[in-house]
Design a protein around this motif. Structure first.
Motif, short mmCIF file in Angstrom:
data_model
loop_
_atom_site.label_atom_id
_atom_site.label_comp_id
_atom_site.label_asym_id
_atom_site.label_seq_id
_atom_site.Cartn_x
_atom_site.Cartn_y
_atom_site.Cartn_z
N VAL A 1 0.80 -0.91 -0.26
CA VAL A 1 -0.27 -0.17 -0.45
C VAL A 1 0.91 1.27 0.36
O VAL A 1 0.68 2.52 -0.82
N GLU A 2 1.76 1.12 1.11
CA GLU A 2 2.97 2.60 0.78
C GLU A 2 3.47 2.96 -0.48
O GLU A 2 3.63 3.68 -0.76
N HIS A 3 3.74 2.15 -1.12
CA HIS A 3 3.99 2.06 -2.50
C HIS A 3 3.35 3.02 -3.05
O HIS A 3 3.57 4.02 -4.18
N VAL A 4 1.95 2.38 -3.27
CA VAL A 4 0.97 3.38 -4.11
C VAL A 4 1.17 4.30 -3.73
O VAL A 4 1.02 5.76 -4.19
N LEU A 5 1.31 5.42 -2.55
CA LEU A 5 1.10 6.70 -1.82
C LEU A 5 2.63 7.02 -2.18
O LEU A 5 2.76 8.47 -2.87
N PHE A 6 3.56 6.16 -2.15
CA PHE A 6 4.52 6.95 -2.48
C PHE A 6 4.95 7.18 -3.57
O PHE A 6 5.52 8.67 -4.49
N HIS A 7 4.83 6.47 -5.26
CA HIS A 7 4.67 7.31 -6.43
C HIS A 7 3.84 8.02 -7.02
O HIS A 7 4.07 9.22 -7.27
N ILE A 8 2.05 8.51 -5.90
CA ILE A 8 1.32 9.80 -6.39
C ILE A 8 2.26 10.75 -5.56
O ILE A 8 2.55 11.53 -6.30
N LEU A 9 2.95 10.73 -4.37
CA LEU A 9 3.60 11.88 -4.02
C LEU A 9 4.72 12.57 -4.64
O LEU A 9 5.07 13.53 -4.98
N GLU A 10 5.64 11.21 -5.09
CA GLU A 10 6.58 11.80 -6.37
C GLU A 10 6.32 12.72 -6.98
O GLU A 10 6.84 13.49 -8.30
N SER A 11 4.92 11.66 -7.87
CA SER A 11 4.14 12.47 -9.03
C SER A 11 4.32 14.01 -8.89
O SER A 11 5.08 14.84 -9.39
N ALA A 12 3.71 14.48 -7.65
CA ALA A 12 3.00 15.65 -7.22
C ALA A 12 4.71 16.35 -7.35
O ALA A 12 4.21 17.94 -7.69
N MET A 13 5.65 16.19 -6.38
CA MET A 13 6.74 16.85 -6.50
C MET A 13 6.77 17.05 -8.13
O MET A 13 7.02 17.98 -8.30
N ILE A 14 7.23 16.16 -8.75
CA ILE A 14 7.37 15.88 -9.88
C ILE A 14 7.13 17.03 -11.02
O ILE A 14 7.53 17.91 -11.92
N HIS A 15 5.75 17.34 -10.71
CA HIS A 15 5.06 18.24 -11.59
C HIS A 15 4.97 19.32 -10.92
O HIS A 15 4.20 20.71 -11.15
N GLY A 16 5.65 19.71 -9.76
CA GLY A 16 5.51 21.12 -9.25
C GLY A 16 4.22 21.67 -8.21
O GLY A 16 4.38 22.57 -7.83
N ARG A 17 3.84 20.59 -8.21
CA ARG A 17 2.35 20.78 -7.13
C ARG A 17 2.22 20.53 -5.43
O ARG A 17 1.62 21.00 -4.93
N ILE A 18 3.40 19.88 -5.32
CA ILE A 18 4.16 20.30 -3.99
C ILE A 18 5.55 20.71 -3.96
O ILE A 18 6.05 19.92 -4.50
N PRO A 19 6.25 20.57 -2.69
CA PRO A 19 7.52 21.15 -2.50
C PRO A 19 7.99 19.84 -2.39
O PRO A 19 7.36 18.85 -2.03
N GLN A 20 9.34 20.09 -2.98
CA GLN A 20 10.20 18.73 -3.19
C GLN A 20 10.21 18.54 -1.27
O GLN A 20 11.35 19.26 -0.73
N GLN A 21 10.57 17.26 -1.59
CA GLN A 21 10.07 17.08 0.37
C GLN A 21 10.70 15.43 0.79
O GLN A 21 10.89 14.84 -0.62
N ASN A 22 11.10 14.62 1.81
CA ASN A 22 11.44 13.19 2.23
C ASN A 22 9.93 12.33 1.35
O ASN A 22 9.12 12.34 2.77
N SER A 23 9.71 11.96 0.71
CA SER A 23 8.59 11.27 0.20
C SER A 23 8.66 10.13 1.68
O SER A 23 6.95 9.72 1.77
N LEU A 24 9.33 9.13 1.92
CA LEU A 24 9.36 8.35 2.52
C LEU A 24 8.47 8.55 4.06
O LEU A 24 7.76 7.62 4.48
N ALA A 25 9.44 10.08 4.46
CA ALA A 25 8.93 10.20 5.76
C ALA A 25 7.32 10.97 5.82
O ALA A 25 6.36 10.94 6.11
N LEU A 26 6.88 10.93 4.00
CA LEU A 26 5.39 11.61 4.20
C LEU A 26 4.51 10.78 4.50
O LEU A 26 3.71 10.69 4.79
N VAL A 27 5.19 9.62 3.88
CA VAL A 27 4.13 8.13 4.05
C VAL A 27 3.80 8.07 5.35
O VAL A 27 2.49 7.65 5.53
N ALA A 28 4.53 7.82 5.95
CA ALA A 28 4.24 6.84 7.60
C ALA A 28 4.27 9.05 8.41
O ALA A 28 2.70 8.23 9.10
#
Length: 235
Positions: free
Chosen positions: A133-160
């Motif tokens: 399940v975490e894998h799904v959220l991780f890649h959504i967050l990474e996509s949001a950062m790549i497209h500039g929709r949220i600031p660059q930050q630690n994706s693993l920490a955000l998942v937790a």
């Protein structure tokens, strides 16, 4: 000779395993895992105690198999809900809603390991299942950062952090309050990870509840106050 359920031995085995999973799920709703016995599981499942050991060596083996099934099924349902949606912020909103609505029906490995007393090996395996399940959220967050929709930050920490927030939420039964709660959590998480306020709208602030004569007016929970978190800052 034990009674065979199902048309074939393969059916019998699968149905017995499902009965054991259902029994464990019911028991976990009532008591901690470390207090549950294999005898209780067998009795709740309506199968002989020996039948349990024909499938699982011990209750932790049963738990691991159960968690593997539930996390895999949850991930499948989640991916179906996300299907056809490319916008990462909308994906996050869908993810949050699905997690809140479905966690009542699935015991998720991402939270179960924190509430049960388990061996180190079993806890590690549960963490691996949570990764589905975490894998799904991780890649959504990474996509949001790549497209500039949220600031660059630690994706693993955000998942937790996101899963910790979701694990502590329980939805009301009443439809309007349930929807309000979902929207509040969506806005809290989206704004907390840096999404624009325009992309994380708050639900309308509830109207205060009038008190009886001689009693003070009691306000319902205010959406703005609920989301005023020192970590997030002024919203």
């Amino acid at each position: 000779m034990p009674k065979i359920i199902g048309a074939t031995l393969a059916d019998h085995r699968e149905l017995t395993r499902q009965r054991l999973f259902d029994a464990l799920s019911d028991l976990l709703a009532d008591k901690p895992f470390d207090t549950i016995t294999m005898s209780e599981i067998a009795e709740r499942a309506g199968v002989g105690r020996t039948a349990v050991y024909n499938h699982f060596a011990d209750k932790e083996s049963l738990l691991l198999a159960f968690m593997r099934q539930t996390t895999t099924e949850f991930a499948r349902v989640l991916q179906t809900a996300l299907g056809g949606q490319d916008d990462p912020i909308e994906q996050l909103r869908i993810y949050i809603r699905a997690y809140l609505e479905l966690k009542e029906h699935f015991h998720l490995a991402s939270s179960v390991g924190h509430s049960f007393k388990l061996s180190a090996a079993t806890a590690e395996h549960l963490h691996d299942h949570a990764g589905i399940v975490e894998h799904v959220l991780f890649h959504i967050l990474e996509s949001a950062m790549i497209h500039g929709r949220i600031p660059q930050q630690n994706s693993l920490a955000l998942v937790a952090l996101i899963h910790s927030t979701l694990a502590g939420q329980f939805l009301p039964d009443e439809t309007d309050e349930r929807e309000e709660s979902i929207q509040l959590v969506q806005a809290f998480i989206l704004r907390g990870i840096g999404a624009a306020a325009t992309e994380a709208p708050l639900p309308p602030s509830p109207v205060v509840t009038p008190g009886h004569e001689g009693e003070p007016v009691v306000p319902r929970r205010d959406a703005q106050a609920f989301l005023r978190c020192p970590v997030v800052g002024r919203l």
